[in-house]
Enzyme design. Structure first.
Site, PDB file in Angstrom:
ATOM      1  N   ASP A 142      78.263 -19.503   8.598  1.00 40.89           N
ATOM      2  CA  ASP A 142      77.007 -18.783   8.360  1.00 40.89           C
ATOM      3  C   ASP A 142      76.788 -18.522   6.875  1.00 40.89           C
ATOM      4  O   ASP A 142      77.720 -18.611   6.064  1.00 40.89           O
ATOM      5  CB  ASP A 142      76.985 -17.457   9.134  1.00 40.89           C
ATOM      6  N   GLU A 209      80.607 -14.331   9.427  1.00 39.00           N
ATOM      7  CA  GLU A 209      81.421 -13.669   8.399  1.00 39.00           C
ATOM      8  C   GLU A 209      80.580 -12.728   7.561  1.00 39.00           C
ATOM      9  O   GLU A 209      81.011 -11.643   7.201  1.00 39.00           O
ATOM     10  CB  GLU A 209      82.076 -14.723   7.495  1.00 39.00           C
TER      11      GLU A 209
HETATM   12 ZN    ZN Z   1      81.827 -16.330   2.228  1.00 36.68          ZN
END
Ligand code: ZN
Length: 550
Positions: A142, A209
């Site tokens: 992401d 993340e």
């Molecule tokens: Zn990163």
């Protein structure tokens, strides 16, 4: 078995000189800051390395792969739904990206087992032939979103993945589709030379993340812990760290060996309402403002101790830099035993915002909300304070500082205090109102990865080998070595979910531009493309070295 060169010569002529010295871990400098010996694979595939670093065709192909990856808008938001609540939301973002990876890396998909975890997490397993502890390489799929208002400020549109021959532009080019693609590209190169790992290589790519990793990395960690057990991995390498940085005339590579902790403190104040024509001396907004003023007036203590990896980085600068101010040099070297020297070093580091928060807990008043109408007294005000906890401190100590100050303000204005997290009434409620405090999302400081072992020595040795012998032989070498020292990052990575798997956790992404230079998370995120090629070369070498270790 990996080979450690006993002295420094160009790698293309070293086979005659290398010693099988893995049992003799001598270092070539004093122990405060050793210059680590080069570590190379048993066979150095110099034509492949040369292709990776210098072939125009390879460079163009590699740029096309990364450019393609950037064109998928795999953005995650604080408000993104759970996978269970809205599977379509996630499928639309990640299915096309998964298809792209499968089409772009046919060899990886043919030789490695690929699993999807919690729908969109990716776990690749390259099964080893022995029972050596596996190695885990991490990255995330992401990227952080673009703020609409900033679109016009981008040199190239953020999701076009423009490659201009020198730089590759776009969201995710630095954080961290470059790492994800680089790892896969290095594995393709290893497959092409018929490398078959003895030690299993596991890749874990989360998909959220940037919003904490609760859906992705956390689920992957659960799977790996269940499958392999605690303390079952040789090492973990994730994004982060600094590679390379010039300081005081030295070139440093600083793989992160710890991370600061963090906690959000939410404080709510409720007071009686009323008409604003007959106000009290201090409304809830005024009282909260006083609390903010008090919090900001009292800084956290700073530390400069051997517990903090930064301490060792500065020992390196003091030991090897020729340009450093002699007094500062003396103070850094004496900081472990001389209080006054220690204080002067802390004062020096505190002058710069970037170094100040490597040695101190930070506090940022990030959100304040309150009041509704110009003729009504505000009945409710809320505040969020974000802290990044110093390596020497804890979440508890951090909370305790704010709480002490909160209690003092509450006493002054005769207000109650209720601790929601602990379900404790800390000060009785009064007619004047009450504070409520909640500690949200606490994360302790990451365990510090040891640096007095072979794991570190091999990482450091491969970094020197790749940068000095492969990437920039004309720039670095015995006369101008790269100093590898531990570092920390002030932000957090997905490794927070993986602490149980090994004590050897490194945050290190090869490259010549650090986070600020690449503008990760902001307008014009981009990388010098050679940084990307260095990721491929580094993993190509490191995976072979680690495979041969016992
Ligand atoms: Zn990163």
């Amino acid at each position: 078995m990996a080979l450690l060169a006993s002295f420094c010569v160009g790698w293309w002529v070293t086979n005659a000189f290398v010693t099988d010295a893995i049992t003799d871990l001598t270092r070539s400098s004093d122990s405060t800051c050793p210059i680590y010996d080069y570590v190379r694979p048993e066979t150095v595939h110099s034509t492949i390395l040369d292709k990776i670093m210098r072939s125009l065709v390879f460079r163009e192909q590699s740029a096309a792969k990364l450019s393609g990856a950037i064109q998928f808008e795999t953005t995650t938001f604080d408000t993104s739904p759970s996978v269970e609540d809205n599977p379509k939301y996630w499928a639309e973002k990640f299915q096309p990206f998964h298809d792209y990876l499968e089409n772009t890396f046919p060899l990886v998909y043919a030789h490695l087992k690929v699993e999807k975890v919690h729908s969109w997490g990716l776990v690749y397993t390259w099964q080893g032939t022995s029972d050596k502890k596996p190695l885990l390489l991490m990255a995330h799929q992401d990227v952080v979103p673009i703020q609409e208002a900033t679109l016009k400020d981008w040199t190239h549109p953020p999701f076009d993945g423009v490659y201009d021959g020198e730089f590759l532009w776009g969201r995710g080019s630095a954080d961290c589709k470059n790492l994800l693609l680089g790892i896969l590209e290095s594995i393709e190169e290893l497959i092409k030379i018929d490398f078959t790992p003895q030690r299993s290589i596991v890749l874990g790519f989360g998909f959220d993340e940037e919003v904490g990793g609760r859906r992705g990395a956390s689920s992957i960690a659960d799977l790996l812990t269940e499958r392999y057990g605690p303390d079952s991995f040789y090492a973990i390498i994730d994004e982060g760290g600094i590679s390379l940085i010039e300081q005081e005339g030295l070139t440093l590579a600083l793989p992160g060996t710890s991370e600061k902790g963090s906690v959000n403190i939410n404080i709510d104040l409720t007071t009686p309402g009323g008409h604003s024509s007959v106000p009290p001396d201090h409304t809830s907004i005024g009282i909260m403002s006083e609390l903010v003023y008090e919090l900001e007036s009292k800084k956290f203590e700073s530390f400069f101790t051997p517990k903090n990896p930064i301490y060792w980085g500065f020992q390196c600068i003091a030991t090897h830099s020729k340009g450093i101010n002699p007094r500062l040099k003396r103070d850094i070297l004496n900081a472990g035993t001389d209080r006054r020297a220690n204080r002067r070093v802390r004062e020096h580091l505190s002058q710069d915002k970037l170094t100040r928060y490597l040695i101190q807990t930070s506090q940022a008043i990030d959100i304040i909300e309150g009041g509704a109408k110009s003729n009504a007294l505000p009945e409710h005000v809320s505040l969020v304070v974000n802290h990044r906890v110093a390596i020497e401190s804890t979440v508890d100590e951090t909370v305790s500082k704010d709480l002490t100050q909160l209690l003092a303000v509450a006493a002054k204005f005769d207000l109650g205090v209720y601790d929601i997290t602990q379900a404790r009434q800390l000060r009785n409620d009064t007619a004047s109102g009450r504070f409520e405090i909640l500690y949200d999302d606490p994360l302790e400081v990451a365990p510090v990865t040891p640096i007095n072992d072979e794991h570190w020595l091999n990482l450091a040795g491969v970094i020197r080998h790749v940068y000095e012998e492969v990437a920039y032989p004309e720039k670095y070498g015995a006369e101008n070595p790269i100093v590898v020292a531990p570092g920390i990052s002030t932000g957090n990575t997905d490794t927070r979910w993986y602490w149980a798997l090994t004590e050897h956790v490194y945050r290190y992404r090869p490259g010549i531009a650090h986070t600020l230079q690449t503008k990760a998370h902001s307008v014009d995120e981009h990388i010098p493309f050679e940084s990307h090629l260095q990721i491929i070369a580094f993993y190509f070498e490191y995976l072979q070295v680690v495979d041969a270790l016992a």
